[in-house]
Design a protein around this motif. Structure first.
Motif, PDB file in Angstrom:
ATOM      1  N   GLY A  64       0.771  -1.277   0.074  1.00  0.00           N
ATOM      2  CA  GLY A  64       0.022  -0.092  -0.031  1.00  0.00           C
ATOM      3  C   GLY A  64       0.852   1.167  -0.013  1.00  0.00           C
ATOM      4  O   GLY A  64       0.436   2.291   0.485  1.00  0.00           O
ATOM      5  N   LEU A  65       1.852   1.391  -0.602  1.00  0.00           N
ATOM      6  CA  LEU A  65       2.824   2.410  -0.756  1.00  0.00           C
ATOM      7  C   LEU A  65       2.411   3.484  -1.913  1.00  0.00           C
ATOM      8  O   LEU A  65       2.214   2.998  -2.847  1.00  0.00           O
ATOM      9  CB  LEU A  65       4.280   2.003  -0.539  1.00  0.00           C
ATOM     10  N   ASP A  66       2.727   4.481  -1.728  1.00  0.00           N
ATOM     11  CA  ASP A  66       2.636   5.718  -2.539  1.00  0.00           C
ATOM     12  C   ASP A  66       3.981   5.661  -3.169  1.00  0.00           C
ATOM     13  O   ASP A  66       4.866   5.601  -3.097  1.00  0.00           O
ATOM     14  CB  ASP A  66       2.310   7.174  -1.863  1.00  0.00           C
ATOM     15  N   TYR A  67       3.556   6.110  -4.914  1.00  0.00           N
ATOM     16  CA  TYR A  67       4.549   5.841  -5.743  1.00  0.00           C
ATOM     17  C   TYR A  67       4.327   6.666  -6.901  1.00  0.00           C
ATOM     18  O   TYR A  67       3.156   7.132  -7.313  1.00  0.00           O
ATOM     19  CB  TYR A  67       4.910   4.276  -6.475  1.00  0.00           C
ATOM     20  N   ILE A  68       5.353   7.307  -7.677  1.00  0.00           N
ATOM     21  CA  ILE A  68       5.411   7.497  -9.076  1.00  0.00           C
ATOM     22  C   ILE A  68       6.185   6.666  -9.855  1.00  0.00           C
ATOM     23  O   ILE A  68       7.397   6.407  -9.459  1.00  0.00           O
ATOM     24  CB  ILE A  68       5.965   9.094  -9.151  1.00  0.00           C
ATOM     25  N   ARG A  69       5.645   6.284 -11.057  1.00  0.00           N
ATOM     26  CA  ARG A  69       6.418   5.424 -11.721  1.00  0.00           C
ATOM     27  C   ARG A  69       6.590   6.065 -13.167  1.00  0.00           C
ATOM     28  O   ARG A  69       5.713   6.670 -13.901  1.00  0.00           O
ATOM     29  CB  ARG A  69       5.792   4.140 -12.183  1.00  0.00           C
TER      30      ARG A  69
ATOM     31  N   LEU B  15      13.207  -5.494  -3.513  1.00  0.00           N
ATOM     32  CA  LEU B  15      12.158  -6.085  -2.758  1.00  0.00           C
ATOM     33  C   LEU B  15      12.550  -6.311  -1.327  1.00  0.00           C
ATOM     34  O   LEU B  15      11.469  -6.214  -0.432  1.00  0.00           O
ATOM     35  CB  LEU B  15      11.794  -7.680  -3.212  1.00  0.00           C
ATOM     36  N   ARG B  16      13.768  -6.681  -0.930  1.00  0.00           N
ATOM     37  CA  ARG B  16      13.992  -6.966   0.431  1.00  0.00           C
ATOM     38  C   ARG B  16      14.169  -5.515   1.109  1.00  0.00           C
ATOM     39  O   ARG B  16      13.721  -5.512   2.488  1.00  0.00           O
ATOM     40  CB  ARG B  16      15.535  -7.644   0.501  1.00  0.00           C
ATOM     41  N   TYR B  17      14.715  -4.608   0.296  1.00  0.00           N
ATOM     42  CA  TYR B  17      14.693  -3.302   1.063  1.00  0.00           C
ATOM     43  C   TYR B  17      13.217  -2.873   1.615  1.00  0.00           C
ATOM     44  O   TYR B  17      12.871  -2.474   2.675  1.00  0.00           O
ATOM     45  CB  TYR B  17      15.162  -2.272   0.202  1.00  0.00           C
ATOM     46  N   LEU B  18      12.228  -2.933   0.410  1.00  0.00           N
ATOM     47  CA  LEU B  18      10.724  -2.592   0.923  1.00  0.00           C
ATOM     48  C   LEU B  18      10.222  -3.422   1.835  1.00  0.00           C
ATOM     49  O   LEU B  18       9.293  -2.802   2.562  1.00  0.00           O
ATOM     50  CB  LEU B  18      10.322  -2.796  -0.656  1.00  0.00           C
ATOM     51  N   ALA B  19      10.463  -4.559   1.966  1.00  0.00           N
ATOM     52  CA  ALA B  19      10.097  -5.479   3.063  1.00  0.00           C
ATOM     53  C   ALA B  19      10.531  -5.062   4.244  1.00  0.00           C
ATOM     54  O   ALA B  19       9.792  -5.228   5.305  1.00  0.00           O
ATOM     55  CB  ALA B  19      10.233  -7.102   2.607  1.00  0.00           C
ATOM     56  N   GLY B  20      11.749  -5.122   4.275  1.00  0.00           N
ATOM     57  CA  GLY B  20      12.622  -4.661   5.458  1.00  0.00           C
ATOM     58  C   GLY B  20      12.051  -3.398   6.033  1.00  0.00           C
ATOM     59  O   GLY B  20      12.241  -3.383   7.416  1.00  0.00           O
ATOM     60  N   ARG B  21      11.863  -2.385   5.358  1.00  0.00           N
ATOM     61  CA  ARG B  21      11.442  -1.195   5.661  1.00  0.00           C
ATOM     62  C   ARG B  21       9.843  -1.028   6.031  1.00  0.00           C
ATOM     63  O   ARG B  21       9.607  -0.273   6.933  1.00  0.00           O
ATOM     64  CB  ARG B  21      11.879   0.006   4.796  1.00  0.00           C
ATOM     65  N   TYR B  22       9.083  -1.378   5.126  1.00  0.00           N
ATOM     66  CA  TYR B  22       7.696  -1.158   5.174  1.00  0.00           C
ATOM     67  C   TYR B  22       6.919  -2.455   5.778  1.00  0.00           C
ATOM     68  O   TYR B  22       5.465  -2.498   5.941  1.00  0.00           O
ATOM     69  CB  TYR B  22       7.200  -0.756   3.962  1.00  0.00           C
TER      70      TYR B  22
END
Length: 215
Positions: A24-29, A71-78
């Motif tokens: 559920g993270l906000d993003y610009i792609r 992916l590991r960064y996002l999982a670890g942080r959020y």
């Protein structure tokens, strides 16, 4: 706010975007790569000297590349357990299967099979080479088929990061014109993935722009 570079038809970008959607993270792609170009510019190469997608920047942090690391960064942080367990043993179990899926399923499908079936003109395809690649891939998918006999997801009873690394290529695997074994459990697994909004939004989408325009 996450800033992401990569076209939505890239399977690696799809894995990243699916993860972003699940969290559920906000993003610009920004579209980049293939028909969109841009990956050979000075500005992009400063983000990723390999000239590949995806690339992610979180707020004012450094640019990150390589899908597994992102992916590991996002999982670890959020994320939290069970998607990304807090304890080292549980996390290693998920990471083990995520890495297995990346190396043995995703990488053995995308270039060896998908590119040769979808992105190669039909008169240039080599059925013998494709069949050999399928045999190798299916020997690994047989492991997942067996695991899913007793588990709803690849690491057990709960959806985890490993399911993103395994599941993000299964839509295409079951869609393209290839011979497949009767994967009863993997079919059920894909059906379960299709109930997830983020999977439908970012993975189960058209890949027509990748098809060879030649006969």
């Amino acid at each position: 706010m996450l800033e992401i570079w990569g076209r939505r038809t890239s399977s690696n970008v799809q894995a990243l975007m699916w993860c972003v959607g699940e969290l559920g993270l906000d993003y610009i792609r920004h579209d980049a790569g293939h028909i969109y170009g841009g990956t050979d510019t000075k500005e992009f190469l400063e983000l990723n000297p390999n000239g590949t997608v995806p690339v992610l920047r979180d707020s004012d942090g450094p640019a990150l590349w390589e899908t597994g690391a992102i992916l590991r960064y996002l999982a670890g942080r959020y994320a939290s357990s069970p998607f990304w367990p807090d304890d080292p043993v549980g996390r290693a179990h998920v990471d083990k299967w995520a890495e297995w899926a990346k190396l043995n399923v995703a990488m053995q499908f995308t270039a060896p099979i998908f590119w040769r079936v979808v992105r190669t003109p039909q008169n240039q395809q080599d059925p013998v080479v494709i069949a050999a690649a399928l045999e190798q891939l299916n020997s690994k998918l047989a492991i997942a088929e067996q695991i899913l006999e007793d588990n709803s997801w690849i690491c057990g009873a709960e959806f985890t990061l490993a399911d993103i690394q395994l599941g993000h290529v299964l839509y295409r695997y079951f869609e393209i014109d290839i011979d497949r074994p009767d994967w009863r459990r993997l079919r059920r697994y894909l059906d379960d993935l299709m109930t997830r909004r983020a999977f439908r939004e970012h993975v189960a989408i058209s890949y027509d722009e990748l098809r060879s325009s030649l006969p």
